[in-house]
Design a protein around this motif. Sequence first.
Motif, PDB file in Angstrom:
ATOM      1  N   CYS A  10       0.969  -1.334   0.024  1.00 31.73           N
ATOM      2  CA  CYS A  10      -0.125  -0.062   0.095  1.00 31.73           C
ATOM      3  C   CYS A  10       0.769   1.382   0.088  1.00 31.73           C
ATOM      4  CB  CYS A  10      -0.831   0.112   1.306  1.00 31.73           C
ATOM      5  SG  CYS A  10      -1.584   1.450   1.620  1.00 31.73           S
ATOM      6  N   ILE A  11       0.461   2.096  -0.748  1.00 32.12           N
ATOM      7  CA  ILE A  11       1.024   3.620  -0.858  1.00 32.12           C
ATOM      8  C   ILE A  11      -0.187   4.509  -0.492  1.00 32.12           C
ATOM      9  CG2 ILE A  11       2.258   5.408  -2.059  1.00 32.12           C
ATOM     10  CD1 ILE A  11       3.712   3.279  -3.680  1.00 32.12           C
ATOM     11  N   SER A  12      -0.262   5.386   0.776  1.00 28.75           N
ATOM     12  CA  SER A  12      -1.298   6.059   0.799  1.00 28.75           C
ATOM     13  C   SER A  12      -0.979   7.210   1.797  1.00 28.75           C
ATOM     14  CB  SER A  12      -2.690   5.327   1.594  1.00 28.75           C
ATOM     15  OG  SER A  12      -3.665   6.200   2.217  1.00 28.75           O
ATOM     16  N   PRO A  13      -0.414   8.286   1.193  1.00 32.42           N
ATOM     17  CA  PRO A  13       0.516   9.307   1.922  1.00 32.42           C
ATOM     18  C   PRO A  13      -0.405  10.231   2.676  1.00 32.42           C
ATOM     19  CG  PRO A  13       0.921   9.380  -0.511  1.00 32.42           C
ATOM     20  CD  PRO A  13      -0.123   8.415  -0.287  1.00 32.42           C
ATOM     21  N   PHE A  14      -1.793  10.035   2.475  1.00 39.70           N
ATOM     22  CA  PHE A  14      -2.853  10.731   3.387  1.00 39.70           C
ATOM     23  C   PHE A  14      -3.895  10.022   4.121  1.00 39.70           C
ATOM     24  CE2 PHE A  14      -1.407  13.438  -0.194  1.00 39.70           C
ATOM     25  CZ  PHE A  14      -0.481  14.458   0.615  1.00 39.70           C
ATOM     26  N   SER A  15      -3.560   8.783   4.004  1.00 40.17           N
ATOM     27  CA  SER A  15      -4.370   7.853   4.910  1.00 40.17           C
ATOM     28  C   SER A  15      -3.951   6.480   5.417  1.00 40.17           C
ATOM     29  CB  SER A  15      -5.650   7.387   4.102  1.00 40.17           C
ATOM     30  OG  SER A  15      -6.607   8.776   3.750  1.00 40.17           O
ATOM     31  N   ALA A  16      -4.502   5.518   5.916  1.00 42.11           N
ATOM     32  CA  ALA A  16      -4.173   4.542   6.279  1.00 42.11           C
ATOM     33  C   ALA A  16      -3.812   3.247   5.356  1.00 42.11           C
ATOM     34  CB  ALA A  16      -5.026   3.921   7.641  1.00 42.11           C
ATOM     35  N   VAL A  17      -3.074   2.326   5.816  1.00 35.61           N
ATOM     36  CA  VAL A  17      -2.881   1.226   5.090  1.00 35.61           C
ATOM     37  C   VAL A  17      -4.167   0.240   5.073  1.00 35.61           C
ATOM     38  CG1 VAL A  17      -1.520  -1.000   4.801  1.00 35.61           C
ATOM     39  CG2 VAL A  17      -0.560   1.307   5.268  1.00 35.61           C
ATOM     40  N   ILE A  18      -4.471   0.080   6.492  1.00 36.47           N
ATOM     41  CA  ILE A  18      -5.890  -0.536   6.871  1.00 36.47           C
ATOM     42  C   ILE A  18      -6.482   0.345   7.907  1.00 36.47           C
ATOM     43  CG2 ILE A  18      -6.996  -2.569   7.789  1.00 36.47           C
ATOM     44  CD1 ILE A  18      -4.364  -4.216   6.949  1.00 36.47           C
ATOM     45  N   ALA A  19      -7.582   0.736   7.477  1.00 29.15           N
ATOM     46  CA  ALA A  19      -8.473   1.433   8.456  1.00 29.15           C
ATOM     47  C   ALA A  19      -9.586   0.519   9.016  1.00 29.15           C
ATOM     48  CB  ALA A  19      -9.087   2.671   7.807  1.00 29.15           C
ATOM     49  N   LEU A  20      -9.736   0.611  10.281  1.00 28.95           N
ATOM     50  CA  LEU A  20     -10.938  -0.355  10.957  1.00 28.95           C
ATOM     51  C   LEU A  20     -11.900   1.084  11.529  1.00 28.95           C
ATOM     52  CD1 LEU A  20      -8.629  -2.591  13.297  1.00 28.95           C
ATOM     53  CD2 LEU A  20      -9.698  -3.246  10.945  1.00 28.95           C
ATOM     54  N   GLY A  21     -12.976   1.308  10.543  1.00 33.93           N
ATOM     55  CA  GLY A  21     -13.621   2.328  10.655  1.00 33.93           C
ATOM     56  C   GLY A  21     -13.770   3.465   9.743  1.00 33.93           C
TER      57      GLY A  21
END
Length: 492
Positions: free
Chosen positions: A303-314
């Motif tokens: 994962c590349i997600s500079p402004f968020s999470a790799v895995i979000a719960l919620g």
Amino acid sequence: MEERRVSLLELIAFPKSQVKVMVMDALVFLVLVAVLPSITVVESRKAGILDSLEYSALSCRGHSASLTEFGGVGDGTTLNTKAFQAAIDHLSQYASDGGSQLYVPPGRWLTGSFNLTSHFTLFLDKDAVLLASQDEGDWAVIDPLPSYGRGRDTEGGRFISLIFGTNLTDVIITGDNGTIDGQGAPWWEKFHKGQLNYTRPYLIEIMHSQNIQISNLVLVNSPSWHVHPVYCSNVLVQGLTILAPVTVPNTDGINPDSCTNTRIEDCYIVSGDDCVAVKSGWDEYGIAYGMPTKQLLIRRLTCISPFSAVIALGSEMSGGIQDVRAEDIVAINSESGVRIKTAVGRGGYVKDIYVRRMTMKTMKWAFWMTGNYGSHPDKNYDPNAVPLIQNINYRDIIADNVTMAARLEGISGDPFTGICISNVTIGLAKKAKKVPWTCTDVAGISSGVTPKPCDQLTDQGSEMMTACTFPEDSLPIDNVQVQTCTCTRKHL
Ligand SMILES: *[C@@H]1O[C@H](CO)[C@@H](O)[C@H](O)[C@H]1NC(C)=O
Ligand SMILES: *[C@@H]1O[C@H](CO)[C@@H](O)[C@H](O)[C@H]1NC(C)=O
Ligand SMILES: *[C@@H]1O[C@H](CO)[C@@H](O)[C@H](O)[C@H]1NC(C)=O
Ligand SMILES: *[C@@H]1O[C@H](CO)[C@@H](O)[C@H](O)[C@H]1NC(C)=O
Ligand SMILES: *[C@@H]1O[C@H](CO)[C@@H](O)[C@H](O)[C@H]1NC(C)=O
Ligand SMILES: *[C@@H]1O[C@H](CO)[C@@H](O)[C@H](O)[C@H]1NC(C)=O
């Protein structure tokens, strides 16, 4: 092993004829698993008219057709919505007669939204590109999800997804890395300018369905989320490449939402939002609907997600999230790793979360939990509905070039408990914050973690490096078997 397989077959309600082919002996199963990540393509030209492609799938089909037989034109400008819908409506007659597959040949196939049917495979050629229409008139408006009470972008209804299915069983969307392009730019612009009349469409949404496979595709530039199984069970997601500009809004990769028994593996995601976002409904609507996401396995995700999470719960977790297992995760240039997002008013729970073998490079936070996420559907949320966050395990993690090791913020009067972090080495960035750990309203233990965690995570000493559990048993979805199917492509 044998017993578990039988119970899975009972659980997956395939018709009897298909159960027979699903039950392969263990040897064949192992061989198939070995070739799974790289789909085998056998091109055997017969008299120059027919090629046959081999692919791995949960079930093979008795009937095939090509989109061109239904008037499809792959020139990039002809609208193919009617061709897709006519083909699928025609093929739906074979649901109880061995099922059917629709082959999408090489070409650029402009289309509006279309609906899938049961016992059906949509197969994209490697040189097929589905182009989502940018004309709002090509998208039906449907009701909001009952567990959300409203669209996420706007109150009221939402645009249907490009590929949509509801109340189905046994549906496969696959290809030899063929492409589905959401052409999302005008939608992102309308979102930013507040010009949306309804919530933006997703690329693929399957609701109220069982036995779903989405695999070996390249998904790009969805108007919003890319893959959204909701109220589903037995979902297999494999080999997806998902790409969206990192600066565009809400282009999450894969969002399992109120689903049971889901396996996501071998995916590569670059996105403007969370790579995987696990959800289960929003505040009072999600509490009332009461459908959790549970038995979720995520492995070999990059994962590349500079402004968020790799895995979000919620953050929408009001129906509960339980038994999530993530392993062999690679995060590059992302804001945070496995992040819990919740708020007062959500209710529900996030519990029994297990993460192991994660590598992170260039992160703002290695660990992040937030109890004050806010973001409510309306003013009617229950201020007494506090979420339960419990038994969260992270182990065997190496992170490098990290700005802050962790920010763990529970809820005052409702602490997040049972947090376990062990065998973790975090290399801080040159410009790292002086205090690497911030912890409030959390409790748990740690072992073998550098830099030294906050006191709320009681240090067990480095001989307890294996303190944080990862379940030994396997989930039913991990024993599901794929077979080798063939798809005949007709050159018309
Ligand atoms: C697809 O399904 C949705 C929801 O059931 C429905 O509103 C829409 O009209 C269907 N589209 C077609 C072309 O049948
Ligand atoms: C689809 O399934 C849901 C959940 O079981 C049910 O509430 C709904 O009425 C079904 N819709 C259709 C069109 O059958
Ligand atoms: C499909 O794409 C993935 C990711 O780029 C790659 O690893 C895989 O080899 C590709 N498969 C084929 C059959 O081209
Ligand atoms: C939204 O609705 C308004 C009023 O009905 C209409 O004028 C406008 O064109 C719509 N916007 C879009 C993007 O369709
Ligand atoms: C470390 O992270 C910073 C951003 O915080 C980035 O600019 C820099 O390139 C990274 N360094 C390396 C060696 O990756
Ligand atoms: C600690 O984690 C590393 C990977 O980050 C792994 O190689 C090692 O075996 C782990 N140690 C223990 C004691 O589990």
